[in-house]
Motif scaffolding. Structure first.
Motif, PDB file in Angstrom:
ATOM      1  N   LEU A 102       0.774  -1.249  -0.110  1.00 39.84           N
ATOM      2  CA  LEU A 102       0.084  -0.091   0.201  1.00 39.84           C
ATOM      3  C   LEU A 102       1.093   1.345   0.044  1.00 39.84           C
ATOM      4  CD1 LEU A 102      -2.846  -1.067   2.518  1.00 39.84           C
ATOM      5  CD2 LEU A 102      -3.021  -0.606   0.136  1.00 39.84           C
ATOM      6  N   GLY A 142      -0.770   1.960   4.732  1.00 39.33           N
ATOM      7  CA  GLY A 142       0.537   1.124   4.613  1.00 39.33           C
ATOM      8  C   GLY A 142       1.394   1.234   5.755  1.00 39.33           C
ATOM      9  N   THR A 144       2.111   2.610  -3.296  1.00 41.87           N
ATOM     10  CA  THR A 144       0.904   3.284  -4.180  1.00 41.87           C
ATOM     11  C   THR A 144       1.282   4.896  -3.998  1.00 41.87           C
ATOM     12  OG1 THR A 144      -0.869   3.608  -2.681  1.00 41.87           O
ATOM     13  CG2 THR A 144      -0.523   1.645  -3.903  1.00 41.87           C
ATOM     14  N   ALA A 150      -3.660   5.825   0.965  1.00 46.03           N
ATOM     15  CA  ALA A 150      -3.266   4.071   0.846  1.00 46.03           C
ATOM     16  C   ALA A 150      -1.817   4.247   1.372  1.00 46.03           C
ATOM     17  CB  ALA A 150      -3.087   3.724  -0.464  1.00 46.03           C
TER      18      ALA A 150
END
Length: 261
Positions: free
Chosen positions: A32, A44, A35, A40
């Motif tokens: 995550l 993460g 990204t 995200a």
């Protein structure tokens, strides 16, 4: 450990659970975080931190169980795993606190190694080694005294200053033996993979066998080291904190490498 092989299972269980936490939570978090979405990335990072914390918690929790069970064995009694687990459960709060401190220090040393250049790598190496020594008796302190994580660090540091020679020589001996076993295992495993990659029928069969033996030795060395280090820590705790010997350790054994601060 030979007389009570069940003790060796405890660091293995803790290690497996820690690995699962790192793979599941840490791996998902890393995916995550890679990204381009801010939300995200935030999730993460949280998942990676949670994975690192749970890994630390599992290892410490099972080491406390090991300390409680080893204490029974060293005093000539059959270890009651249910009772040892009960001691760990009763210390769940302080274990959780110590896991947080331990994970935070590990993250600090990792940051220094990754971002500090050559100086940071040296500082991280020295700091990690010193931290490992002064906190070596934290687990027995948590198991037998039940004090908080910061107080446990102070207590362990105080015990380290009393007699630091045993910790250094004991850890070097245990680490040397278990490390040698693991290195031999890794070498055999790599050789096995090379033979398998060769493609011949005999090479695949022999290589697979070597790889399996190598993995068993590598894991066995790590488990042996963890279990033996835990038992040694309990014996050393009694000797330094209470001035008495337990199990097969004699006064001469523990005092022969003793150094007083």
């Amino acid at each position: 450990i030979r007389a009570n092989p069940r003790l060796a299972k405890l660091p293995l269980i803790g290690g497996v659970l820690a690995l699962m936490a790192v793979i599941v939570l840490g791996g998902s978090g890393a995916a995550l975080a890679s990204t381009e979405t801010d939300a995200a990335v935030g999730v993460g990072i949280v998942l990676m931190l949670l994975g690192a914390y749970l890994a630390s918690f599992f290892v410490i929790y099972y080491n406390v169980i090991l300390a409680a069970a080893a204490d029974e064995a060293l005093q000539g009694r059959e270890p009651d795993m249910g009772q040892a687990r009960g001691i760990a459960r009763s210390r769940i709060g302080v274990i959780a606190g110590w896991a947080l401190v331990s994970a935070a220090m590990a993250a600090l040393f990792a940051f220094l190694r990754d971002r500090g250049g050559a100086v940071g790598q040296i500082a991280a190496g020295l700091g990690s080694a010193i931290w490992g020594l002064v906190t070596f008796l934290v687990v027995p302190v948590l198991a037998f005294e039940g004090i908080g994580p910061i107080a446990a660090v102070k207590r362990s540091t105080s015990l380290f200053r009393e007699r630091w020679g045993q910790q250094v020589t004991g850890n070097l001996a245990i680490g040397g033996i278990s490390g040698l076993i693991s290195v031999v295992g890794v070498v055999l495993a790599v050789l096995g993979v090379v033979l398998v990659a060769g493609g011949s029928t005999g090479g695949i069969a022999g290589g697979a066998l070597l790889a399996i033996i190598g993995v068993v030795l590598a894991v066995g060395g790590a488990v042996f080291g963890g279990a033996t280090r835990g038992v040694f820590g309990v014996a050393l705790y009694h000797y330094v904190a209470e001035d008495r010997t337990v199990g097969p350790f004699t006064e001469a054994d523990l005092a022969s490498t003793a150094s007083r601060g």
